[in-house]
Design an enzyme around this catalytic site. Structure first.
Site, PDB file in Angstrom:
ATOM      1  N   ALA A 163     -46.234  76.737 -32.429  1.00 33.13           N
ATOM      2  CA  ALA A 163     -46.757  75.778 -33.967  1.00 33.13           C
ATOM      3  C   ALA A 163     -47.135  74.739 -33.960  1.00 33.13           C
ATOM      4  CB  ALA A 163     -45.785  76.243 -35.088  1.00 33.13           C
ATOM      5  N   TYR A 164     -45.670  74.151 -33.215  1.00 29.32           N
ATOM      6  CA  TYR A 164     -45.062  72.906 -32.860  1.00 29.32           C
ATOM      7  C   TYR A 164     -45.440  71.693 -31.975  1.00 29.32           C
ATOM      8  CZ  TYR A 164     -42.107  68.138 -32.695  1.00 29.32           C
ATOM      9  OH  TYR A 164     -41.892  67.221 -32.246  1.00 29.32           O
ATOM     10  N   THR A 165     -46.341  72.793 -30.871  1.00 27.54           N
ATOM     11  CA  THR A 165     -46.842  71.830 -29.412  1.00 27.54           C
ATOM     12  C   THR A 165     -47.656  72.026 -30.056  1.00 27.54           C
ATOM     13  OG1 THR A 165     -45.279  73.148 -27.707  1.00 27.54           O
ATOM     14  CG2 THR A 165     -47.910  71.875 -27.701  1.00 27.54           C
ATOM     15  N   SER A 168     -49.488  71.771 -33.351  1.00 31.97           N
ATOM     16  CA  SER A 168     -49.538  70.609 -34.532  1.00 31.97           C
ATOM     17  C   SER A 168     -49.767  69.373 -33.119  1.00 31.97           C
ATOM     18  CB  SER A 168     -48.255  70.900 -35.546  1.00 31.97           C
ATOM     19  OG  SER A 168     -46.998  70.747 -34.993  1.00 31.97           O
TER      20      SER A 168
END
Length: 255
Positions: A159-161, A163
């Protein structure tokens, strides 16, 4: 104007999200050192926060707000209050962010939803609303905090990547629309910095060793490494810089 004067920010008001600690706090202090007054917001920000005290010790004004960017209604309430109290925001620093770690097959919906909401959706909403005033005045600076994972895939942070890839694209998309209207939109991509977000990595002897071996500067970054870049991108010194993602990574991306 002398070259040093082009970096001065007297008379400007900067909104810095995620300002309570780490990179965001260092950015807020740098902008204050350059002359800007600061409006700061974080998910939890005490009325007499350390960042407030340090900004005011520099002789600049500080107004603080607590807002959970995972809550869209709270974000709109904050924007409404902001427009009322600070109708002119000259500089927007979209630094607020979160990271949740789990392998992709174990990455639950709530992890995905929260990270995307905080790191990407809220960034777009805030940029859109602040840019309305900037467009009316014909000038403004918007700076996002991207990541090395705006370029790479990372491990256990899908999810971080996603985003941060989105932040890189949003930076370029907004820059394309607004550069000709006096608004410069750029991003700073931190490398591996000694902050709360990298504590798990720094505490893993195998990962920490492999990371450090790849950094040509041979050290983890410090939050103070962002003071120069943020003042440059917030000032008239960068008026012909648009849609750029400036890596502050000790040379990581050059390897």
């Amino acid at each position: 104007m002398s070259v040093l004067d082009s970096f001065r920010l007297e008379g400007k008001t900067a909104l810095v999200t995620g300002c309570k600690r780490g990179i965001g706090k260092a950015m807020a202090l740098a902008l204050a050192e350059a002359g800007a007054d600061i409006v700061g917001v974080s998910a939890t920000l005490e009325p007499e926060s350390e960042v407030k005290k340090e900004v005011e010790a520099l002789g600049r004004k500080f107004a603080g707000y607590a807002c959970d960017f995972a809550d869209r209604h709270a974000l709109y309430d904050f924007i409404k209050e902001l427009h009322s109290s600070f109708p002119v925001i000259d500089i927007l620093v979209n630094n607020a962010g979160t990271i949740l770690r789990n392998p992709a097959v174990e990455h639950p919906d709530d992890y995905w939803d929260k990270v995307i909401e905080v790191n990407l959706n809220a960034q777009f909403v805030l940029s859109r609303e602040i840019a309305k005033g900037m467009l009316g005045r014909g000038r403004g600076k918007i700076i996002f905090t991207a990541s090395l994972l705006s370029f790479q895939g990372g491990i256990n942070v899908p999810a971080y990547t996603s985003s941060k890839h989105g932040v890189a694209g949003l930076t370029k998309a907004l820059a394309n629309e607004w550069a000709g209207k006096g608004i410069q939109v750029n991003a700073i991509a931190p490398g591996y910095i000694a902050t709360d977000n990298t504590e798990a990595l720094r505490n893993d002897p195998v990962r920490a060793k492999s990371i450090l071996e790849r950094i040509p500067a041979n050290r983890w970054g410090q939050v103070e490494d962002f003071k120069g870049p943020i003042v440059f991108l917030a000032s008239s010194a960068s008026d012909y810089v648009s849609g750029e993602i400036l890596t502050v990574d000790g040379g990581w991306m050059g390897r």
